[in-house]
Design an enzyme around this catalytic site. Sequence first.
Site, PDB file in Angstrom:
ATOM      1  CE  LYS A 159     -14.659  -3.316  -5.604  1.00  0.00           C
ATOM      2  NZ  LYS A 159     -13.394  -3.874  -5.586  1.00  0.00           N
ATOM      3  CD  GLU A 208     -13.747  -0.043 -12.232  1.00  0.00           C
ATOM      4  OE1 GLU A 208     -13.217  -0.781 -11.598  1.00  0.00           O
ATOM      5  OE2 GLU A 208     -13.136   0.857 -11.746  1.00  0.00           O
ATOM      6  CG  HIS A 240     -10.026   3.752 -10.859  1.00  0.00           C
ATOM      7  ND1 HIS A 240      -9.633   3.353  -9.615  1.00  0.00           N
ATOM      8  CD2 HIS A 240     -10.465   1.604 -10.869  1.00  0.00           C
ATOM      9  CE1 HIS A 240      -9.484   2.431  -8.784  1.00  0.00           C
ATOM     10  NE2 HIS A 240     -10.205   1.479  -9.139  1.00  0.00           N
ATOM     11  NE  ARG A 241     -11.575   2.672  -6.776  1.00  0.00           N
ATOM     12  CZ  ARG A 241     -11.780   3.000  -5.545  1.00  0.00           C
ATOM     13  NH1 ARG A 241     -10.896   3.451  -4.607  1.00  0.00           N
ATOM     14  NH2 ARG A 241     -10.785   1.754  -5.552  1.00  0.00           N
ATOM     15  CG  ASP A 254      -7.544   7.206  -9.232  1.00  0.00           C
ATOM     16  OD1 ASP A 254      -8.004   5.892  -9.802  1.00  0.00           O
ATOM     17  OD2 ASP A 254      -6.993   7.175  -7.909  1.00  0.00           O
ATOM     18  CD  GLU A 304     -13.900  -4.348  -9.247  1.00  0.00           C
ATOM     19  OE1 GLU A 304     -13.575  -3.418  -9.125  1.00  0.00           O
ATOM     20  OE2 GLU A 304     -13.400  -5.167  -8.207  1.00  0.00           O
ATOM     21  CG  HIS A 317     -14.461   0.895  -3.956  1.00  0.00           C
ATOM     22  ND1 HIS A 317     -13.239   0.364  -3.600  1.00  0.00           N
ATOM     23  CD2 HIS A 317     -13.241  -0.091  -4.961  1.00  0.00           C
ATOM     24  CE1 HIS A 317     -12.913  -1.048  -3.525  1.00  0.00           C
ATOM     25  NE2 HIS A 317     -12.698  -0.365  -4.392  1.00  0.00           N
ATOM     26  CG  ASP A 368     -15.997  -0.409  -8.288  1.00  0.00           C
ATOM     27  OD1 ASP A 368     -15.531  -1.922  -8.591  1.00  0.00           O
ATOM     28  OD2 ASP A 368     -15.105   0.992  -8.253  1.00  0.00           O
TER      29      ASP A 368
HETATM   30  O1  G3P Z   1     -10.694  -1.522 -12.297  1.00  0.00           O
HETATM   31  C1  G3P Z   1      -9.865  -2.355 -11.497  1.00  0.00           C
HETATM   32  C2  G3P Z   1      -9.841  -1.688 -10.891  1.00  0.00           C
HETATM   33  O2  G3P Z   1     -11.016  -1.490 -10.004  1.00  0.00           O
HETATM   34  C3  G3P Z   1     -10.064  -2.708  -9.147  1.00  0.00           C
HETATM   35  O3  G3P Z   1      -9.312  -2.011  -7.892  1.00  0.00           O
HETATM   36  O4  G3P Z   1     -10.421  -1.644  -5.759  1.00  0.00           O
HETATM   37  O5  G3P Z   1     -10.411  -0.421  -7.576  1.00  0.00           O
HETATM   38  O6  G3P Z   1     -11.987  -1.640  -7.235  1.00  0.00           O
HETATM   39  P1  G3P Z   1     -10.259  -1.374  -7.393  1.00  0.00           P
HETATM   40 CA    CA Z   2     -12.985  -1.078  -9.036  1.00  0.00          CA
END
Ligand code: G3P
Ligand code: CA
Length: 286
Positions: free
Chosen positions: A149, A73, A46-47, A273, A147, A88, A75
């Site tokens: 965003k 992942e 994630h990120r 994470d 994503e 993000h 954004d």
């Molecule tokens: O991959 C899903 C997740 O990233 C969505 O929430 O706020 O971390 O972008 P957020």
């Molecule tokens: Ca995200």
Amino acid sequence: MKRMSTILAVSIAMTTFTGPALAAEHGEVSKVISKQEQQKMINVAHRGASGHAPENTMGAFQKGFEMKADYIEIDVQMTKDGELVVIHDTTVDRTTDGTGKVGNLTFEEIRQLDAGSWFSEAYAGEQVPTFEEVLDAFRGKVGILIELKAPELYPGIEEKIADALIERNMNKSNNGKVIMQSFNHESMKKSKELLPNLPHGVLAGAGWANVTEEQLAQFAAYADYFNPTMNIVTEELVSDVHEAGMEIYPYTSRSQEQAFRLFDLGVDGIITDYTEHVYYHPVKNQ
Ligand code: G3P
Ligand code: CA
């Protein structure tokens, strides 16, 4: 790729990191499972590996790759002068030493910011990456979960993202190496038209806790994934998503226990994470 069919759940022991120890701490009997079985749980950094490095930086993406995540992942947003950047928040305040909205700053202004020091001095000097830099550095090495965003803030971002992918022949096949997703479902419909061969996902916050089978069927008309906050995931939801012909990658697991719970619920992938939490499957029903 579908959830594990066996009731006799198993525990994964990868060759790196401290998985077997973690499984043991979890108080459960474990056995090593095959590589094929391991690969049934998709591991999304994630990120980037954001538990270990500043989110949405090249350092975090490199860490996710090194930790053998299936996907990183990212954004994606757009600067005032139309550059696609990976960050993000819709402001730079939290994750850089600057202030202001992403969409009100030029790329040059954003590029001068330090996106690493807030996390650790070891990452001082990390920059906000461009979308194209991430594609060029990581395509072919690790999957990329893209994503969009807050795309409602950036008219035309779907086309720009599609163009960058098309230029690199990354739009050609539904091979699981690139997945698009957004909380903005209209944006996903538009993106699916631009990139029909790429899988798309709808992100779903807590407001979708009571999503109906009809709504899932509507999503499935253009989406391959229903990716909700982990807090609303139940066995019934997982089953309904599968019935609708989609897969489910909940977000965002930040503890081993949360990852174990998602394993138990039979999800297809875990957005985390901490990549190392998704190497292992808890043993249940022994
Ligand atoms: O991959 C899903 C997740 O990233 C969505 O929430 O706020 O971390 O972008 P957020
Ligand atoms: Ca995200």
